[in-house]
Design a protein around this motif. Structure first.
Motif, PDB file in Angstrom:
ATOM      1  N   SER A  17      44.538 235.484  57.025  1.00 27.53           N
ATOM      2  CA  SER A  17      44.594 234.795  55.739  1.00 27.53           C
ATOM      3  C   SER A  17      43.209 234.347  55.295  1.00 27.53           C
ATOM      4  N   LEU A  18      43.042 234.224  53.986  1.00 36.56           N
ATOM      5  CA  LEU A  18      41.830 233.700  53.383  1.00 36.56           C
ATOM      6  C   LEU A  18      42.195 232.840  52.186  1.00 36.56           C
ATOM      7  N   ARG A  19      41.343 231.881  51.882  1.00 38.29           N
ATOM      8  CA  ARG A  19      41.490 231.073  50.684  1.00 38.29           C
ATOM      9  C   ARG A  19      40.208 231.199  49.879  1.00 38.29           C
ATOM     10  N   GLY A  47      43.143 243.926  37.869  1.00 36.12           N
ATOM     11  CA  GLY A  47      43.648 242.567  37.807  1.00 36.12           C
ATOM     12  C   GLY A  47      44.562 242.272  38.980  1.00 36.12           C
ATOM     13  N   VAL A  48      44.367 241.124  39.599  1.00 32.28           N
ATOM     14  CA  VAL A  48      45.157 240.711  40.752  1.00 32.28           C
ATOM     15  C   VAL A  48      46.147 239.618  40.381  1.00 32.28           C
ATOM     16  N   THR A  69      48.710 233.781  46.213  1.00 28.82           N
ATOM     17  CA  THR A  69      49.125 232.641  45.408  1.00 28.82           C
ATOM     18  C   THR A  69      47.928 232.083  44.649  1.00 28.82           C
ATOM     19  N   ILE A  70      48.019 232.059  43.319  1.00 25.70           N
ATOM     20  CA  ILE A  70      46.951 231.513  42.499  1.00 25.70           C
ATOM     21  C   ILE A  70      47.273 230.069  42.143  1.00 25.70           C
ATOM     22  N   ILE A  83      45.404 233.940  50.065  1.00 29.02           N
ATOM     23  CA  ILE A  83      45.782 235.297  50.446  1.00 29.02           C
ATOM     24  C   ILE A  83      46.345 235.278  51.858  1.00 29.02           C
ATOM     25  N   ASP A  84      47.590 235.706  52.008  1.00 29.98           N
ATOM     26  CA  ASP A  84      48.241 235.763  53.307  1.00 29.98           C
ATOM     27  C   ASP A  84      48.598 237.201  53.661  1.00 29.98           C
ATOM     28  N   ASN A  85      48.763 237.452  54.956  1.00 30.13           N
ATOM     29  CA  ASN A  85      49.137 238.781  55.448  1.00 30.13           C
ATOM     30  C   ASN A  85      48.239 239.867  54.867  1.00 30.13           C
ATOM     31  N   LEU A  86      46.957 239.691  55.057  1.00 25.77           N
ATOM     32  CA  LEU A  86      45.980 240.639  54.525  1.00 25.77           C
ATOM     33  C   LEU A  86      46.181 242.043  55.084  1.00 25.77           C
TER      34      LEU A  86
END
Length: 121
Positions: A17-19, A47-48, A69-70, A83-86
């Motif tokens: 995961s990253l933030r 676009g994400v 998740t934004i 960002i989870d489960n990259l």
């Protein structure tokens, strides 16, 4: 002048995961839609995600739904992307984007320098 500075990228293993963070200055987030784009190696920017300032609605690309998740903090003028489960296909440079209006269908003219996300085992 509008300024956007992304941070939080790095090298992670699949499933990690990253933030990502975007610090905005010289304008207020509560007046504009904000979003994230990314550019994979050899491909155009896509676009994400986007969040509207008019009603707070969020939008996600099909490839990231359920994993990204934004969110934003208007008081701090900060935009985030959890960002989870990259996955390896998430690799790319991620850009923070400011739209010209308060909805995600608005045109956008400003983005930052980007932060690199690399997913590899």
């Amino acid at each position: 002048q509008v300024q956007l500075v992304e941070s939080g990228g790095g090298l992670v293993q699949p499933g990690g995961s990253l933030r990502l963070s975007c610090a905005a200055s010289r304008f207020l987030l509560d007046y504009y839609a904000m979003g994230w784009f990314r550019q994979a190696p050899g491909k155009e920017r896509e676009g994400v995600s986007c969040i509207s300032s008019s009603d707070g609605r969020t939008h996600y690309a099909d490839a990231v739904k359920g994993r990204f998740t934004i969110s934003k903090d208007n008081a701090k003028n900060m935009l985030y992307l959890q960002i989870d489960n990259l996955k390896p296909e998430d690799t790319g440079v991620y850009y923070c984007v400011k739209y010209l209006g308060n909805v995600c269908t608005s045109e956008y003219h400003y983005w930052g320098q980007g932060t690199q996300v690399t997913v590899s085992s």
